[in-house]
Scaffold this motif. Structure first.
Motif, mmCIF file in Angstrom:
data_model
loop_
_atom_site.group_PDB
_atom_site.id
_atom_site.type_symbol
_atom_site.label_atom_id
_atom_site.label_comp_id
_atom_site.label_asym_id
_atom_site.label_seq_id
_atom_site.Cartn_x
_atom_site.Cartn_y
_atom_site.Cartn_z
ATOM 1 N N THR A 33 54.328 -6.842 71.941
ATOM 2 C CA THR A 33 53.575 -7.956 72.507
ATOM 3 C C THR A 33 54.438 -9.206 72.481
ATOM 4 O O THR A 33 55.082 -9.494 71.473
ATOM 5 C CB THR A 33 52.288 -8.214 71.704
ATOM 6 O OG1 THR A 33 51.489 -7.026 71.691
ATOM 7 C CG2 THR A 33 51.487 -9.350 72.311
ATOM 8 N N SER A 91 54.413 1.281 81.685
ATOM 9 C CA SER A 91 53.191 0.988 80.944
ATOM 10 C C SER A 91 52.000 1.070 81.887
ATOM 11 O O SER A 91 52.156 1.107 83.107
ATOM 12 C CB SER A 91 53.267 -0.399 80.304
ATOM 13 O OG SER A 91 54.414 -0.523 79.487
ATOM 14 N N ASN A 126 58.055 -2.669 80.597
ATOM 15 C CA ASN A 126 56.822 -3.448 80.640
ATOM 16 C C ASN A 126 56.096 -3.293 81.966
ATOM 17 O O ASN A 126 54.947 -3.733 82.094
ATOM 18 C CB ASN A 126 57.119 -4.947 80.437
ATOM 19 C CG ASN A 126 56.953 -5.367 78.992
ATOM 20 O OD1 ASN A 126 57.900 -5.315 78.227
ATOM 21 N ND2 ASN A 126 55.754 -5.771 78.622
ATOM 22 N N ILE A 159 59.203 -10.255 79.558
ATOM 23 C CA ILE A 159 58.906 -8.974 80.207
ATOM 24 C C ILE A 159 60.231 -8.250 80.382
ATOM 25 O O ILE A 159 61.158 -8.779 80.994
ATOM 26 C CB ILE A 159 58.223 -9.179 81.569
ATOM 27 C CG1 ILE A 159 56.868 -9.883 81.381
ATOM 28 C CG2 ILE A 159 58.018 -7.854 82.276
ATOM 29 C CD1 ILE A 159 56.184 -10.226 82.692
ATOM 30 N N SER A 190 65.051 -10.166 79.883
ATOM 31 C CA SER A 190 64.155 -11.266 80.207
ATOM 32 C C SER A 190 64.854 -12.607 80.024
ATOM 33 O O SER A 190 65.526 -12.845 79.018
ATOM 34 C CB SER A 190 62.918 -11.214 79.306
ATOM 35 O OG SER A 190 62.109 -12.358 79.505
ATOM 36 N N GLY A 242 52.277 -3.010 82.487
ATOM 37 C CA GLY A 242 51.602 -3.484 81.292
ATOM 38 C C GLY A 242 50.639 -4.622 81.587
ATOM 39 O O GLY A 242 50.508 -5.077 82.729
ATOM 40 N N GLN A 300 55.047 0.142 71.533
ATOM 41 C CA GLN A 300 54.274 -0.964 72.084
ATOM 42 C C GLN A 300 54.690 -2.290 71.461
ATOM 43 O O GLN A 300 54.859 -2.405 70.249
ATOM 44 C CB GLN A 300 52.795 -0.714 71.847
ATOM 45 C CG GLN A 300 51.890 -1.620 72.649
ATOM 46 C CD GLN A 300 50.428 -1.256 72.468
ATOM 47 O OE1 GLN A 300 49.818 -1.641 71.481
ATOM 48 N NE2 GLN A 300 49.886 -0.500 73.396
ATOM 49 N N ASN A 352 51.794 -6.772 84.739
ATOM 50 C CA ASN A 352 53.204 -7.147 84.754
ATOM 51 C C ASN A 352 53.988 -6.206 85.656
ATOM 52 O O ASN A 352 53.858 -4.989 85.548
ATOM 53 C CB ASN A 352 53.776 -7.091 83.334
ATOM 54 C CG ASN A 352 53.029 -7.990 82.380
ATOM 55 O OD1 ASN A 352 52.600 -9.077 82.743
ATOM 56 N ND2 ASN A 352 52.858 -7.533 81.154
ATOM 57 N N ALA A 354 51.829 -10.779 76.964
ATOM 58 C CA ALA A 354 52.297 -9.634 77.745
ATOM 59 C C ALA A 354 52.409 -8.440 76.799
ATOM 60 O O ALA A 354 53.154 -8.497 75.813
ATOM 61 C CB ALA A 354 53.638 -9.926 78.401
ATOM 62 N N GLY A 376 53.133 -4.306 76.454
ATOM 63 C CA GLY A 376 53.712 -3.170 77.169
ATOM 64 C C GLY A 376 54.601 -2.344 76.274
ATOM 65 O O GLY A 376 54.510 -2.406 75.043
ATOM 66 N N ASN A 377 55.497 -1.568 76.898
ATOM 67 C CA ASN A 377 56.364 -0.643 76.172
ATOM 68 C C ASN A 377 57.811 -0.810 76.634
ATOM 69 O O ASN A 377 58.378 0.072 77.260
ATOM 70 C CB ASN A 377 55.908 0.796 76.389
ATOM 71 C CG ASN A 377 56.717 1.780 75.565
ATOM 72 O OD1 ASN A 377 56.807 1.666 74.352
ATOM 73 N ND2 ASN A 377 57.335 2.745 76.227
ATOM 74 N N PRO A 378 58.453 -1.955 76.391
ATOM 75 C CA PRO A 378 59.815 -2.167 76.897
ATOM 76 C C PRO A 378 60.831 -1.259 76.225
ATOM 77 O O PRO A 378 60.786 -1.045 75.016
ATOM 78 C CB PRO A 378 60.079 -3.633 76.550
ATOM 79 C CG PRO A 378 59.215 -3.909 75.376
ATOM 80 C CD PRO A 378 57.984 -3.088 75.595
#
Length: 493
Positions: free
Chosen positions: A206, A119, A238, A234, A264, A241, A204, A254, A195, A197-199
């Protein structure tokens, strides 16, 4: 009404626990009325009624309508996906195309391209994107994809492995959405954060949580030692991110999680936004590496034994272990054995905190240090200057027929050491670049390697290494220092 009252009393006893129930039954057996017993239980030792906390329903209608959605809509468009690809170096077999060889051994599979997904965060409307260094490590091509489906090729403006940060540049006719950079020093443990991101590459996402701790050190993901810890989930992808505060500002990038399973478990780490701001400003100014102010002093941890010997109440600060002659620290009056307690008013708890505080200061300014020197506290002003370049700064390319052919080397100076991510006081001759198709690349030399000895000759200058390496020889014996370890090799070439 009495039945309802008795029911409420019994419910209260059940909630109070077995100890209260036992005491109530014992009192009742001694002849006291139930109401008298309850009255005594609801009074303090002085006989006054106990004042309980105010209570309300945990979820009212207004509470149930609260949402992070407006904050996410405001910031998420500036959080992007970073795709990095690395073309494999193709090594052809001498038997490739030979029918006999391919009949018995089959066709050799060519290595596939390596891809990584992470990210990034757009922090400038002109297209500056901040991500983690490890996301783009060794990449030949880096693309940035936005949440609205647009995709851009990017250029790497600056990268710093020791901080695990990189700054990319993308271009478009119209301004990009941004997340403004906030003040990470204003964070407190317990603050709510998001947080983004793009896990796992699923799109995307949150997650929410709180700031669990500040100034975390020895995390092990990079040399950086001043992380924000959060329990916001996270996960892989991520990296790079955004960690967002409730004001919609970027307070961290992150970078890693602590996990044995890979998922996580509520322990994530982010690089503070004040560090991100300093790196972004360096990239915007045209620098290709992040330059830290030079003090001309070495520091080490204050242990419990050192603190006791110095008469300190507890171990804190950064101990001055050495001072370079004619450096800014020496001119300010710092001496070995002094302990730096604060920098510009910020408390220095440990060596990593001093490194972080210094890195976020601008070169050309002056820092105010509170120092414990020989039992007395004093305040000194230290000029923050650019690290010295050294007398022989120009790199030397090694040619000829040797394992070093194709390597570009240079005499180490504080400035070059900083560029390579080495200790500022280290001496010697370092490899600064490698031609990917040269003998030096095939034999495994890497930038940041320090050549100590070749064929019995001590190497103290780049010119000396060039002379020895370009002298014809069939056997080569050399010693290289890499990440603090000495590697010795003997080979025929």
């Amino acid at each position: 009404m009495d039945a309802i009252r008795v029911g409420l009393v019994l419910l209260g006893l059940c909630l109070a626990g077995p100890g209260v129930i036992t005491a109530t039954v014992a009192a009742a057996q001694e002849g006291e009325g139930l109401s008298d017993v309850l009255t005594d239980l609801l009074r303090g030792s002085d006989g006054a009624p106990l004042a309980g906390p105010e209570r309300r329903l945990p979820f009212g209608r207004e509470d149930m309508q609260l949402s992070f959605a407006p904050l996410v809509k405001e910031t998420a468009p500036a959080v992007v996906n970073v795709y990095a690809s690395k073309k494999p170096r193709e090594v052809r077999s001498p038997f490739e195309g030979d029918p006999f060889f391919e009949q018995f051994f089959g066709r050799q599979m060519r290595p596939r391209a390596q891809n990584s997904l992470g990210s990034g965060v757009i922090v400038d409307a002109g297209g500056l994107v901040v991500t983690n260094f490890h996301v783009i490590r060794g990449a030949d091509e880096v693309k940035v994809a936005m949440s609205d489906g647009r995709e851009f090729a990017s250029r790497v403006l600056l990268k710093d492995e020791s901080l695990d940060l990189a700054v990319l540049k993308i271009d478009a006719p119209e301004p990009f959405p941004v997340v403004p950079i906030g003040d990470s020093d204003a964070l407190e443990v317990g603050d709510l954060v998001l947080a983004v991101g793009n896990p796992f590459g699923v799109g995307q996402t949150t997650t929410s949580g709180i700031v669990s701790a500040l100034a975390r050190t020895h995390v092990g993901v990079s040399d950086f030692g001043f992380f924000i810890q959060t329990d916001a989930a996270i996960n892989p992808g991520n990296s790079g991110g955004a960690l967002i505060n409730m004001g919609g500002q970027l307070v961290g990038i992150n970078t890693a999680i602590f996990s044995r399973s890979g998922g996580s478990i509520g322990i994530g780490f982010a690089i503070p936004s004040n560090m991100v701001r300093a790196v972004t400003q360096a990239a915007a100014s045209g620098s290709d590496f992040f330059e830290r102010p030079y003090l001309g002093a070495d520091f080490e941890e204050v242990t419990a034994q050192i603190a006791e010997s110095l008469g300190m109440a507890r171990p804190t600060g950064a101990l001055v272990s050495a001072v370079a002659a004619d450096g800014p620290a020496a001119k300010a009056g710092l001496r070995a054995g002094d302990v730096v307690l604060t920098l510009n008013g910020a408390v220095i708890e440990h060596v990593d905190a001093l490194s972080y505080r210094l890195a976020t200061q601008n070169i050309g300014t002056q820092a105010e240090l509170k120092v414990l020197s020989q039992g007395d506290e004093k305040t000194v002003g230290v000029d923050l200057v650019r690290a010295p370049e050294g007398a022989n700064a120009a790199p030397v390319m090694i040619r000829g027929r040797s394992p070093f052919a194709g390597a570009k080397v240079a005499d180490l100076s504080p400035r070059l050491a900083q560029r390579l991510g080495l200790d500022a006081d280290i001496k010697g001759v370092a490899v600064v670049d490698i031609d990917g198709s040269s003998p030096s690349a095939r034999f495994g030399f890497q930038p940041r390697d320090i050549v100590r000895e070749v064929n019995g000759e001590e190497i103290d200058t780049a010119d000396k290494l060039k002379q020895v390496a370009e002298t014809p020889s069939r056997w080569w014996r050399f010693t290289v220092e890499r990440d603090g370890k000495l590697l010795r090799q003997t080979l025929r070439f």
